[in-house]
Write a protein that holds these residues in place. Structure first.
Motif, short mmCIF file in Angstrom:
data_model
loop_
_atom_site.label_atom_id
_atom_site.label_comp_id
_atom_site.label_asym_id
_atom_site.label_seq_id
_atom_site.Cartn_x
_atom_site.Cartn_y
_atom_site.Cartn_z
N ALA A 170 -43.97 19.32 -21.56
CA ALA A 170 -44.25 20.52 -20.76
C ALA A 170 -42.98 21.33 -20.52
O ALA A 170 -43.01 22.57 -20.57
N GLU A 171 -41.87 20.65 -20.25
CA GLU A 171 -40.61 21.36 -20.07
C GLU A 171 -40.21 22.07 -21.36
O GLU A 171 -39.77 23.23 -21.34
N ALA A 172 -40.37 21.39 -22.49
CA ALA A 172 -40.02 22.01 -23.77
C ALA A 172 -40.91 23.21 -24.06
O ALA A 172 -40.44 24.25 -24.54
N GLU A 173 -42.20 23.11 -23.76
CA GLU A 173 -43.12 24.22 -23.99
C GLU A 173 -42.72 25.44 -23.16
O GLU A 173 -42.69 26.57 -23.67
N ALA A 174 -42.43 25.22 -21.89
CA ALA A 174 -42.10 26.34 -21.01
C ALA A 174 -40.80 27.01 -21.42
O ALA A 174 -40.70 28.25 -21.43
N LEU A 175 -39.79 26.21 -21.77
CA LEU A 175 -38.51 26.81 -22.15
C LEU A 175 -38.59 27.48 -23.52
O LEU A 175 -38.02 28.56 -23.73
N ALA A 176 -39.30 26.87 -24.45
CA ALA A 176 -39.46 27.49 -25.77
C ALA A 176 -40.19 28.82 -25.66
O ALA A 176 -39.83 29.81 -26.32
N ALA A 177 -41.23 28.87 -24.84
CA ALA A 177 -41.99 30.11 -24.66
C ALA A 177 -41.12 31.21 -24.07
O ALA A 177 -41.37 32.40 -24.30
N ALA A 178 -40.09 30.82 -23.32
CA ALA A 178 -39.17 31.79 -22.72
C ALA A 178 -38.01 32.14 -23.65
O ALA A 178 -37.10 32.87 -23.25
N GLY A 179 -38.02 31.59 -24.86
CA GLY A 179 -36.99 31.93 -25.83
C GLY A 179 -35.73 31.09 -25.75
O GLY A 179 -34.71 31.44 -26.36
N ILE A 180 -35.78 29.98 -25.02
CA ILE A 180 -34.60 29.11 -24.91
C ILE A 180 -34.46 28.31 -26.20
O ILE A 180 -35.42 27.70 -26.68
N THR A 181 -33.27 28.29 -26.76
CA THR A 181 -33.01 27.59 -28.01
C THR A 181 -32.21 26.31 -27.76
O THR A 181 -31.74 26.06 -26.65
N GLY A 182 -32.06 25.50 -28.81
CA GLY A 182 -31.28 24.28 -28.70
C GLY A 182 -31.93 23.25 -27.80
O GLY A 182 -31.25 22.56 -27.04
N LEU A 183 -33.26 23.09 -27.89
CA LEU A 183 -33.99 22.16 -27.03
C LEU A 183 -33.94 20.74 -27.60
O LEU A 183 -34.03 20.54 -28.81
N HIS A 184 -33.81 19.78 -26.71
CA HIS A 184 -33.81 18.36 -27.09
C HIS A 184 -34.69 17.61 -26.11
O HIS A 184 -34.41 17.60 -24.90
N ILE A 185 -35.78 17.01 -26.60
CA ILE A 185 -36.66 16.22 -25.75
C ILE A 185 -36.10 14.80 -25.70
O ILE A 185 -36.04 14.11 -26.72
N THR A 186 -35.72 14.37 -24.52
CA THR A 186 -34.97 13.12 -24.38
C THR A 186 -35.85 11.89 -24.18
O THR A 186 -35.34 10.78 -24.05
N SER A 187 -37.18 12.07 -24.13
CA SER A 187 -38.11 10.95 -24.01
C SER A 187 -38.96 10.87 -25.27
O SER A 187 -39.30 11.90 -25.87
N PRO A 188 -39.33 9.67 -25.72
CA PRO A 188 -40.11 9.54 -26.95
C PRO A 188 -41.46 10.26 -26.87
O PRO A 188 -42.15 10.20 -25.84
N MET A 189 -41.83 10.94 -27.95
CA MET A 189 -43.11 11.62 -28.07
C MET A 189 -44.03 10.74 -28.91
O MET A 189 -43.87 10.64 -30.13
N THR A 190 -44.99 10.07 -28.26
CA THR A 190 -45.75 9.03 -28.95
C THR A 190 -47.26 9.19 -28.85
O THR A 190 -47.98 8.77 -29.76
N THR A 191 -47.78 9.77 -27.77
CA THR A 191 -49.22 9.83 -27.60
C THR A 191 -49.83 10.94 -28.46
O THR A 191 -49.13 11.85 -28.92
N THR A 192 -51.13 10.87 -28.65
CA THR A 192 -51.82 11.90 -29.43
C THR A 192 -51.58 13.29 -28.85
O THR A 192 -51.32 14.25 -29.59
#
Length: 363
Positions: free
Chosen positions: A66-88
């Motif tokens: 959710a944090e990545a979605e909100a920042l990406a939608a606002a045009g923030i670059t260089g995003l790094h998701i620090t928790s594993p993305m595993t669920t469907t």
């Protein structure tokens, strides 16, 4: 509007102190020769992320999709998701971010996650950078053994839709460890483990381009070892009451508090206490009680009294807050407190100058 006239409870952000904290951290990082990718889990705000980018940050770390979605939608670059993305659900949302062109990388700590990440990257027509996380004593996420991390890096490198980008290590359990010398010694032990991991990866022909981690409580100590290429510290922008008195280097703590919760006095009929309209729904509860700092005499203390209320006790004879007065508190833990509010009321001195939405809440 003055800051003591706002609707309560409210999250107040002092812009002068925020900008000063950002200036101090970015100047220090430049002098230390290390990059910054500050963690957005603290502020959850595109407005603050933009300020950090403008000051020289590489981008922003995100704890949730959710944090990545909100920042990406606002045009923030260089995003790094620090928790594993595993669920469907996580993988589907990550796929949408990739398909929309988000500048993003992720972590993995399990070989069973590699094929799933490769599949969504391939479908999106993207090469997805993946960071291997190693456990450094928190027993939360990360590969348990160095050999596991090397094997995972090989698996990532062999997947045509993925790119092995580096390693991540975060010793959250050391961030507020006291005394300072004990924190220093424990950091040094973990750095030795990181050096062994890096050497093992290099020996396997997989030198890590990015070595990321750290936090506000160890950023200075971590930089002295010259292992991390970038630091993820985030709470320095606000400095809650747990970090406030904490020495961050031999010179102390250069940051100042910029985040406050404003509460209104709703009952003032007792001689040594008042009741305010900020309780569990307005303040984090996991790291102790907040500290009253403005609108009441020094030495006052706060007690939780339910979802909507708290009691502020003060010494007999101390100036008594009036009914309807606004009292400001420093939260004990900034990240979950921010998650309870929809916006920042931004102030300079005593004047309200703006409102910033907190767009990256939730999961």
């Amino acid at each position: 509007m003055r800051r003591d006239e706002i609707k309560t409870p409210a999250l107040i952000l002092d812009l002068d102190h925020l900008d000063r904290n950002i200036e101090i951290m970015t100047a220090w990082a430049k002098s230390a020769g290390v990059a910054l990718r500050p963690h957005a889990k603290s502020h959850k705000s595109p407005d603050i992320a933009r300020r950090l980018l403008k000051a020289g940050a590489l981008g922003a770390c995100c704890a949730t999709i959710a944090e990545a979605e909100a920042l990406a939608a606002a045009g923030i670059t260089g995003l790094h998701i620090t928790s594993p993305m595993t669920t469907t659900d996580m993988l589907a949302r990550l796929h949408r971010l990739l398909a929309r062109g988000a500048d993003i990388m992720v972590v993995a700590d399990d070989p069973r996650n590699v094929d799933a990440l490769g599949k969504i990257a391939l479908e999106a027509g993207r090469k997805l950078p993946v960071i291997v996380e190693i456990d450094v004593g928190t027993k939360r996420t990360g590969c348990v053994e160095i050999g596991d991390a090397v094997a995972l890096a090989k698996s990532i490198a062999q997947n045509k839709a993925l790119a092995f980008a580096g390693v991540q290590a975060y010793w959250g359990h050391l961030q507020q460890l006291m005394p300072f010398d004990e924190r220093k010694a424990r950091v040094a032990l973990n750095m030795e483990r990181m050096r062994k991991l890096i050497a093992a990866l290099e020996g396997a022909g997989l030198p890590p381009r990015i070595i990321t981690g750290s936090g506000t409580g160890t950023h200075w100590l971590d930089a002295q070892h010259e292992v991390f290429t970038e630091l993820q510290a985030g709470s320095f922008v606000f400095l809650d009451s747990c970090y406030g008195p904490l020495p961050l280097s031999p010179d102390g703590n250069p940051f100042t508090t910029s985040l406050f919760v404003a509460a209104g006095v709703v009952t003032a009929n007792r001689p040594d206490s008042v009741t305010v309209n900020a309780g569990f729904k307005a303040l984090a509860t996991d790291s102790g009680t907040p500290q009253p700092v403005r609108g009441i005499a020094q030495g006052a203390s706060y007690r939780f009294m339910g979802d909507e209320h708290g009691v502020i006790d003060f010494d007999p004879g101390a100036p008594r807050p009036e009914l309807g007065a606004v009292i400001e508190l420093v939260t004990s833990h900034c990240d979950p407190t921010v998650n309870l509010h929809a916006r920042y009321v931004v102030v300079r001195g005593d004047e309200v100058v703006d409102e910033w939405p907190i767009l990256a809440r939730g999961y």
